[in-house]
Design an enzyme around this catalytic site. Structure first.
Site, PDB file in Angstrom:
ATOM      1  N   ASP A 104       0.866  -1.176   0.000  1.00 20.21           N
ATOM      2  CA  ASP A 104       0.000   0.000   0.000  1.00 20.21           C
ATOM      3  C   ASP A 104       0.909   1.234   0.000  1.00 20.21           C
ATOM      4  OD1 ASP A 104      -2.491   1.351   0.225  1.00 20.21           O
ATOM      5  OD2 ASP A 104      -2.334   1.409   2.390  1.00 20.21           O
ATOM      6  N   LYS A 132      -0.986  -1.696  -4.683  1.00 19.02           N
ATOM      7  CA  LYS A 132      -1.821  -0.490  -4.787  1.00 19.02           C
ATOM      8  C   LYS A 132      -0.887   0.697  -5.042  1.00 19.02           C
ATOM      9  CE  LYS A 132      -5.338  -0.607  -1.384  1.00 19.02           C
ATOM     10  NZ  LYS A 132      -5.846  -0.101  -0.082  1.00 19.02           N
TER      11      LYS A 132
HETATM   12  P1  IMP Z   1       1.723  -0.442   3.825  1.00 22.54           P
HETATM   13  O1  IMP Z   1       0.941   0.839   3.825  1.00 22.54           O
HETATM   14  O2  IMP Z   1       2.264  -0.762   2.456  1.00 22.54           O
HETATM   15  O3  IMP Z   1       2.772  -0.427   4.896  1.00 22.54           O
HETATM   16  O4  IMP Z   1       0.703  -1.608   4.172  1.00 22.54           O
HETATM   17  C1  IMP Z   1       0.464  -1.956   5.489  1.00 22.54           C
HETATM   18  C2  IMP Z   1      -0.636  -2.926   5.683  1.00 22.54           C
HETATM   19  O5  IMP Z   1      -1.861  -2.218   5.568  1.00 22.54           O
HETATM   20  C3  IMP Z   1      -0.805  -4.094   4.743  1.00 22.54           C
HETATM   21  O6  IMP Z   1       0.070  -5.165   4.996  1.00 22.54           O
HETATM   22  C4  IMP Z   1      -2.232  -4.485   5.071  1.00 22.54           C
HETATM   23  O7  IMP Z   1      -2.305  -5.264   6.250  1.00 22.54           O
HETATM   24  C5  IMP Z   1      -2.873  -3.147   5.349  1.00 22.54           C
HETATM   25  N1  IMP Z   1      -3.668  -2.729   4.187  1.00 22.54           N
HETATM   26  C6  IMP Z   1      -3.361  -1.799   3.257  1.00 22.54           C
HETATM   27  N2  IMP Z   1      -4.352  -1.693   2.343  1.00 22.54           N
HETATM   28  C7  IMP Z   1      -5.287  -2.602   2.719  1.00 22.54           C
HETATM   29  C8  IMP Z   1      -6.575  -2.982   2.164  1.00 22.54           C
HETATM   30  O8  IMP Z   1      -7.056  -2.499   1.131  1.00 22.54           O
HETATM   31  N3  IMP Z   1      -7.245  -3.949   2.864  1.00 22.54           N
HETATM   32  C9  IMP Z   1      -6.773  -4.535   3.994  1.00 22.54           C
HETATM   33  N4  IMP Z   1      -5.592  -4.219   4.525  1.00 22.54           N
HETATM   34  C10 IMP Z   1      -4.858  -3.256   3.896  1.00 22.54           C
END
Ligand code: IMP
Ligand code: MG
Length: 193
Positions: A104, A132
């Site tokens: 994300d 994403k």
């Molecule tokens: P980051 O923002 O790339 O560090 O992502 C962190 C975490 O946010 C991911 O491993 C997911 O657990 C959670 N996450 C981000 N987007 C989603 C989503 O659309 N659905 C569910 N969890 C999400």
């Protein structure tokens, strides 16, 4: 009554679409690591289902390890990261494939990659079920990814909302009313990355 499927507004990726994508990524990972020892590091809890489906399609020797990264933010955005390492002693000199549910903002993967390199990993490649890219705020592209999603909060196939819906076999978007409802006032230790 109270079934999870009723809470889904629409399905984004069916089980067969997911498994087709995983076959492709498994083949790419196999070619990348062929002839070399490597360890798949599954990031709990979100990647447990993806990791299980992925490794069963990789027909070369590998080891499996786990790391947990919990973010204590609100329910749909990540806050401070708390990392627990289970693969102690399995890192130094190893080639690692870090596997997570979704890339994300990229903060979780970037932080984990740095931690493993600091602990002496020879190589840290990244593999995500969902990407994403529109939400990225650190510079990180996954080495392997199954599917790309728009800027939507999705659940299923390991991804949770407030700890729930990980066991849906597909990826979908929840009904608006579910996101809006306050399920339980909890510490939400289940919002694991
Ligand atoms: P980051 O923002 O790339 O560090 O992502 C962190 C975490 O946010 C991911 O491993 C997911 O657990 C959670 N996450 C981000 N987007 C989603 C989503 O659309 N659905 C569910 N969890 C999400
Ligand atoms: Mg999560």
């Amino acid at each position: 009554m109270g079934g999870m499927h009723e809470d889904i507004d629409r399905v984004l990726f069916s089980e067969s679409t997911i498994l087709e994508g995983i076959e492709r990524v498994a083949a790419d990972v196999t070619e990348h690591f062929r002839g070399r020892d490597f360890t798949v590091v599954s990031v709990l809890k979100g990647s447990c289902i993806f990791s299980a489906d992925l490794i069963r399609r990789i027909p070369i020797p590998l080891e499996l390890a786990f790391v947990s990264a919990s973010s204590y933010g609100d329910r749909t955005t990540a806050g401070e990261l708390e990392i627990s390492f289970f693969p102690t002693g399995e890192i130094e000199g190893r080639n690692l494939l870090l596997v997570d549910d979704i890339l994300d903002t990229g903060r979780t993967m970037a932080r984990l990659k740095r931690e493993f390199l600091d602990r002496g990993a020879a190589e840290v490649s990244t593999c995500v079920f969902l990407d994403k890219p529109s939400r990225r705020d650190v510079e990180l592209e996954p080495d392997f990814r199954v599917l790309e999603v728009d800027d939507l909060f999705v659940v299923g196939y390991g991804l949770d909302f407030a700890g729930r819906y990980r066991n849906l076999p597909y990826v979908g978007v929840l009904e608006q009313s579910i996101y809006a409802s306050v399920l339980e006032p909890s510490v939400d230790a289940d919002s694991n990355a």
